[in-house]
Design an enzyme around this catalytic site. Structure first.
Site, mmCIF file in Angstrom:
data_model
loop_
_atom_site.group_PDB
_atom_site.id
_atom_site.type_symbol
_atom_site.label_atom_id
_atom_site.label_comp_id
_atom_site.label_asym_id
_atom_site.label_seq_id
_atom_site.Cartn_x
_atom_site.Cartn_y
_atom_site.Cartn_z
ATOM 1 N N ASP A 22 35.229 42.498 45.547
ATOM 2 C CA ASP A 22 36.363 42.518 44.613
ATOM 3 C C ASP A 22 36.792 43.949 44.284
ATOM 4 O O ASP A 22 35.971 44.873 44.302
ATOM 5 C CB ASP A 22 35.962 41.756 43.327
ATOM 6 C CG ASP A 22 37.170 41.322 42.515
ATOM 7 O OD1 ASP A 22 38.302 41.410 43.017
ATOM 8 O OD2 ASP A 22 36.978 40.886 41.355
ATOM 9 N N ASN A 70 42.944 32.049 46.026
ATOM 10 C CA ASN A 70 43.734 33.181 46.528
ATOM 11 C C ASN A 70 45.028 32.742 47.231
ATOM 12 O O ASN A 70 45.941 33.542 47.412
ATOM 13 C CB ASN A 70 42.909 34.070 47.469
ATOM 14 C CG ASN A 70 41.846 34.892 46.765
ATOM 15 O OD1 ASN A 70 40.800 35.197 47.336
ATOM 16 N ND2 ASN A 70 42.078 35.283 45.503
#
Ligand code: IPE
Ligand code: IPE
Ligand code: MG
Length: 250
Positions: A22, A70
């Site tokens: 991330d 996502n």
């Protein structure tokens, strides 16, 4: 760095490391660039992490590359990520072969663009006999979706009299997850300072040690992996037992 490497106990290393990669977007923003620039610069971190894990003798590394959630990002970013996946897999295949890396994937692979599915299948097939490390990419992966699928598939077997309800146990559930061929996660690392799981390997992380670092994924290097492993090795995994029991087991 050498000192860090020396403090790693090679007899106590995690067998399976899972990473939530991330912070690509923030990394790019910090440099005044577009988010996609961050994704492009994630590759060095992936390569170095995989090589380091492999050199240490870690057998399973699982990387969260794209979540079911996502898909809700702007189309431009999703398209860029998908094309990056294709170019990366193509480019890295000779390296995977040379380094004896077995590629695996988990997630709803049929939801990926056709060309990505094709390249992925080719890379998996070409590396299927490799032994040094299993590198799994979580692509269009969501743990809840994985569990829903497992329940559906188990239910079908029950309805068709292929499976007795009383025979459903943890092993049966394991065998119906995308991770049926992977062991439980020992160490989960998340970069970028976020302290959450984001629908990653919920079942498989039941007893994983969690490690969070502020480092943004494109900056993640060998020494950061060493730090995570050293931290992991300083913990006592009790699995519900007492500290005294663990000591006498050793
Ligand atoms: C992780 O970085 C990569 C993917 C989720 C594909 P992000 O894109 O989430 O970066 P941040 O969290 O916005 O900085
Ligand atoms: C998790 O990162 C998914 C990947 C790293 C592929 P996100 O950046 O999408 O997670 P949240 O939504 O901020 O928790
Ligand atoms: Mg993020």
């Amino acid at each position: 760095m050498e000192e860090k490497l020396r403090s790693i106990n090679l007899h106590k290393k995690p067998n399976h490391i899972a990473i939530i990669m991330d912070g690509n977007g923030r990394w790019a923003k910090g440099k005044g660039m577009q988010r996609v620039f961050g994704h492009r610069n994630a590759l060095t971190a992936i390569r170095e992490t995989a090589d380091t894990a492999s050199d240490l003798g870690i057998k399973f590394l699982t990387l969260y590359a794209f979540s079911t959630e996502n898909w809700n990002r702007p189309k431009f970013e999703v398209d860029a990520l998908m094309s990056l996946l294709v170019t990366t897999l193509k480019k890295e295949l000779p390296e995977f072969i040379k380094k004896d890396v077995k590629i695996n994937s988990i997630g709803n692979i049929s939801s990926l663009p056709k060309n990505a599915q094709k390249v992925l299948a080719h890379v998996i097939e070409s590396t299927k006999n490799n032994k040094k490390i299993t590198l799994t990419f979580a692509l269009s992966y969501g743990s809840r979706e994985e569990i829903v699928n497992a329940i559906k598939n188990i239910s079908k077997k029950v309805v068709n009299n292929e499976l007795d309800v009383e025979k459903i146990n943890e092993k049966v559930i394991n065998n119906h997850l995308y991770t049926f061929n992977l062991p439980d996660v020992d160490l989960m690392i998340r970069t970028s300072g976020e302290q959450r799981i984001s629908n990653y390997l919920l079942w498989q992380m039941a007893y994983a040690e969690l490690y969070f670092t502020e480092v943004l994924w494109p900056d993640f290097r060998k020494e950061h992996l060493f730090d995570a492993i050293i931290d992991y090795q300083n913990r006592e995994r009790r699995f519900g037992k007492t500290s005294e029991q663990i000591e006498s087991d050793e």
